[in-house]
Each structure stands twice: as structure tokens, then as C-alpha cells.
Design an enzyme around this catalytic site. Structure first.
Site: not given
Ligand code: AMP
Ligand code: ZN
Length: 112
Positions: A3, A6, A45, A86, A92, A97, A99, A101
Site C-alpha cells: 500500500c 502505508c 490502513h 473517492n 474513481g 487507503h 484519503h 482530498h
């Protein structure tokens, strides 16, 4: 597990870090879509929002507050910004992992 986020959290590959605490890190997106484009990532994770549980309510709330803090620090709090996560193929999601934006510094277009 292979990952990339990670690996950034662990420091085995570099990230352009803008924020770190016990629970999350934030770093500049390597392929920025806006003048300000930062990713806020839990150290643990978690694959996506799909895998969150009630026990993660504090974590996801914390991520939102880190986004707010970084919007101020990076100078887009007043002009405005977008936070987006996403999830899965139709969402998309490219990195599995979780996240969020933080995008700002230009006019965002309508979602679609
Ligand atoms: P998503 O489509 O939401 O999964 O977005 C993944 C994001 O991670 C994209 O905007 C990529 O540009 C970004 N990304 C991929 N690898 C890296 C990396 N090593 N450092 C910073 N950002 C990355
Ligand atoms: Zn990971």
C-alpha cells in the site's frame, strides 16, 4: 500488504508532508489538480469509507477538522475549497487507503 499510502505513513517512501499527528498525516498530491491539493490520510490502513464503523466516527471527524485547519494554513479558507473522498470503482478511487482530498486555489467545477 503493498500500500503506497502505508509506505508514506511509515516513511519508507517520501511524501511532501504538510501535517502529522498521532492519527493522521497530510501530504501534497503528487499530481495536483489545483494550486492547493493535499491528501489527508489516516495512519491506520482503512480501505475506504465502506470499511468505517461507528468506532471511527472520531477519526473521520478529525480528518475533516484537519482539512479545515490546513485550508486556513494554506490560504484557501476564505476563497473556498473542496474536500472529497473517492470510494470504490465508480467513485474513481485509485489508491485503496482511505484519503480525503483538500482542493483549493481555483474555481471548482460542478460535480459530475
Ligand atoms: P483517488 O483517485 O482518490 O484514489 O486519488 C489518489 C490520489 O493519490 C491521486 O490524486 C494521486 O495523484 C495521488 N497519489 C498517488 N501516489 C502518490 C504519492 N506517492 N504521493 C502523493 N500523492 C500520490
Ligand atoms: Zn494503507
Amino acid at each position: 500488504m503493498d500500500c503506497i499510502f502505508c509506505a508514506i505513513v511509515e516513511g519508507s517512501i517520501p511524501g511532501d508532508m504538510v501535517y502529522e499527528d498521532d492519527d493522521v498525516v497530510a501530504f501534497k498530491d503528487i499530481n495536483p489538480k489545483a494550486p492547493v491539493h493535499v491528501l489527508i490520510v489516516p495512519r491506520r490502513h482503512v480501505r475506504s469509507v465502506n470499511e468505517l464503523t461507528e468506532e471511527d466516527a472520531g477519526l473521520i471527524g478529525h480528518i475533516c477538522l484537519v482539512a479545515r485547519r490546513l485550508a486556513h494554513e494554506l490560504g484557501v479558507a476564505q476563497s473556498g475549497y473542496r474536500i472529497v473522498s473517492n470510494n470504490g470503482p465508480d467513485g474513481g478511487q485509485e489508491v485503496d487507503h482511505l484519503h480525503v482530498h483538500l482542493l483549493g486555489g481555483r474555481q471548482m467545477r460542478a460535480l459530475g
